[in-house]
Design a protein around this motif. Structure first.
Motif, short mmCIF file in Angstrom:
data_model
loop_
_atom_site.label_atom_id
_atom_site.label_comp_id
_atom_site.label_asym_id
_atom_site.label_seq_id
_atom_site.Cartn_x
_atom_site.Cartn_y
_atom_site.Cartn_z
N SER A 1 0.60 9.18 -2.87
CA SER A 1 1.96 8.69 -2.66
C SER A 1 2.21 7.56 -3.65
CB SER A 1 2.12 8.17 -1.23
OG SER A 1 1.42 6.94 -1.07
N LEU A 2 3.45 7.18 -3.81
CA LEU A 2 3.77 6.08 -4.72
C LEU A 2 3.09 4.78 -4.29
CD1 LEU A 2 7.55 6.75 -5.41
CD2 LEU A 2 5.60 7.25 -6.88
N CYS A 3 3.06 4.52 -2.99
CA CYS A 3 2.41 3.30 -2.49
C CYS A 3 0.92 3.33 -2.76
CB CYS A 3 2.67 3.14 -1.00
SG CYS A 3 4.39 2.81 -0.60
N GLU A 4 0.28 4.47 -2.52
CA GLU A 4 -1.15 4.60 -2.79
C GLU A 4 -1.44 4.40 -4.27
OE1 GLU A 4 -1.94 7.81 0.83
OE2 GLU A 4 -1.73 8.50 -1.23
N LEU A 5 -0.61 4.98 -5.11
CA LEU A 5 -0.80 4.85 -6.55
C LEU A 5 -0.70 3.39 -6.98
CD1 LEU A 5 -1.19 6.11 -9.33
CD2 LEU A 5 1.28 6.42 -9.44
N GLU A 6 0.27 2.68 -6.47
CA GLU A 6 0.43 1.27 -6.85
C GLU A 6 -0.77 0.45 -6.39
OE1 GLU A 6 2.11 -1.88 -8.83
OE2 GLU A 6 2.57 0.25 -8.93
N VAL A 7 -1.25 0.70 -5.19
CA VAL A 7 -2.43 -0.02 -4.67
C VAL A 7 -3.65 0.30 -5.54
CG1 VAL A 7 -4.04 -0.15 -2.73
CG2 VAL A 7 -1.58 -0.25 -2.31
N VAL A 8 -3.85 1.56 -5.87
CA VAL A 8 -4.98 1.98 -6.70
C VAL A 8 -4.92 1.32 -8.07
CG1 VAL A 8 -5.94 4.00 -7.91
CG2 VAL A 8 -5.41 4.13 -5.47
N SER B 1 -5.08 -1.80 3.01
CA SER B 1 -6.36 -1.18 3.30
C SER B 1 -6.18 0.30 3.65
CB SER B 1 -7.04 -1.91 4.45
OG SER B 1 -8.26 -1.30 4.79
N ARG B 2 -5.14 0.60 4.40
CA ARG B 2 -4.86 1.99 4.78
C ARG B 2 -4.52 2.83 3.55
NH1 ARG B 2 -1.73 1.22 9.30
NH2 ARG B 2 -0.06 0.59 7.92
N HIS B 3 -3.71 2.28 2.64
CA HIS B 3 -3.37 2.99 1.40
C HIS B 3 -4.62 3.21 0.54
CE1 HIS B 3 0.85 3.09 2.13
NE2 HIS B 3 1.05 1.79 1.94
N LYS B 4 -5.46 2.21 0.48
CA LYS B 4 -6.70 2.32 -0.31
C LYS B 4 -7.59 3.41 0.26
CE LYS B 4 -10.16 -0.44 0.27
NZ LYS B 4 -11.04 -1.61 0.34
N ARG B 5 -7.79 3.42 1.57
CA ARG B 5 -8.64 4.43 2.19
C ARG B 5 -8.08 5.84 1.99
NH1 ARG B 5 -8.65 0.89 6.47
NH2 ARG B 5 -7.30 2.28 7.65
N ALA B 6 -6.77 5.98 2.14
CA ALA B 6 -6.14 7.29 1.96
C ALA B 6 -6.32 7.77 0.52
CB ALA B 6 -4.66 7.21 2.32
N ALA B 7 -6.12 6.87 -0.44
CA ALA B 7 -6.27 7.24 -1.85
C ALA B 7 -7.71 7.64 -2.15
CB ALA B 7 -5.84 6.08 -2.75
N MET B 8 -8.66 6.89 -1.62
CA MET B 8 -10.06 7.20 -1.86
C MET B 8 -10.41 8.57 -1.28
SD MET B 8 -11.75 3.43 -1.29
CE MET B 8 -13.43 3.93 -1.60
N GLY C 1 -6.43 8.02 -16.75
CA GLY C 1 -5.17 7.48 -17.26
C GLY C 1 -4.15 7.12 -16.19
N LEU C 2 -4.58 6.92 -14.96
CA LEU C 2 -3.65 6.58 -13.89
C LEU C 2 -3.16 5.15 -13.97
CD1 LEU C 2 -5.27 8.37 -10.83
CD2 LEU C 2 -3.51 9.20 -12.37
N GLY C 3 -3.87 4.32 -14.69
CA GLY C 3 -3.48 2.93 -14.83
C GLY C 3 -2.19 2.77 -15.62
N ASN C 4 -1.82 3.80 -16.39
CA ASN C 4 -0.62 3.73 -17.21
C ASN C 4 0.60 4.35 -16.55
OD1 ASN C 4 -2.19 2.64 -19.27
ND2 ASN C 4 -2.77 4.66 -20.00
N VAL C 5 0.42 4.99 -15.40
CA VAL C 5 1.54 5.66 -14.71
C VAL C 5 2.34 4.63 -13.94
CG1 VAL C 5 2.14 7.35 -12.95
CG2 VAL C 5 0.24 7.79 -14.51
N GLN C 6 3.63 4.64 -14.15
CA GLN C 6 4.52 3.71 -13.44
C GLN C 6 5.17 4.45 -12.29
OE1 GLN C 6 4.87 0.41 -14.10
NE2 GLN C 6 3.27 0.72 -15.60
N PRO C 7 5.12 3.89 -11.08
CA PRO C 7 5.76 4.55 -9.94
C PRO C 7 7.27 4.47 -10.05
CG PRO C 7 4.69 2.51 -9.25
CD PRO C 7 4.41 2.71 -10.71
#
Length: 91
Positions: free
Chosen positions: A28-35, A59-66, A85-91
């Motif tokens: 999700s966009l939130c998970e991506l931003e947290v990651v 913490s919930r977003h981090k766990r879901a992303a992992m 290359g996920l560090g360059n993706v802008q939500p």
């Protein structure tokens, strides 16, 4: 439940963050931003402050992303971000 309506203006636009367009992005966009912030060495507390959310939500977003990305450790999560290359993706 009603149907979803998409106007003609937006019907041809694909979400660049959708799983269909990039298999590395089932997030999700939130998970991506947290990651992304985790990969930049932000702590959970710092991410919560930056995104104006609770530490529990972060913490919930981090766990879901992992789980979605199939990694067990935060260090592996940061490596995944850099290697794909996920560090360059802008939500």
């Amino acid at each position: 439940m009603g149907s979803t309506y998409i106007s003609e203006t937006f019907s041809g636009i694909q979400n660049p963050l959708s799983h269909d367009n990039n298999p590395h992005l089932p997030l999700s966009l939130c998970e991506l931003e947290v990651v992304r912030l985790i990969s930049q060495n932000y702590s959970g507390r710092d991410i919560a402050k930056v995104l104006n959310r609770s530490e529990k939500t972060i913490s919930r977003h981090k766990r879901a992303a992992m789980q979605k990305l199939g990694v067990r450790y935060v260090s592996d999560l940061a490596s995944y971000v850099q290697n794909n290359g996920l560090g360059n993706v802008q939500p």
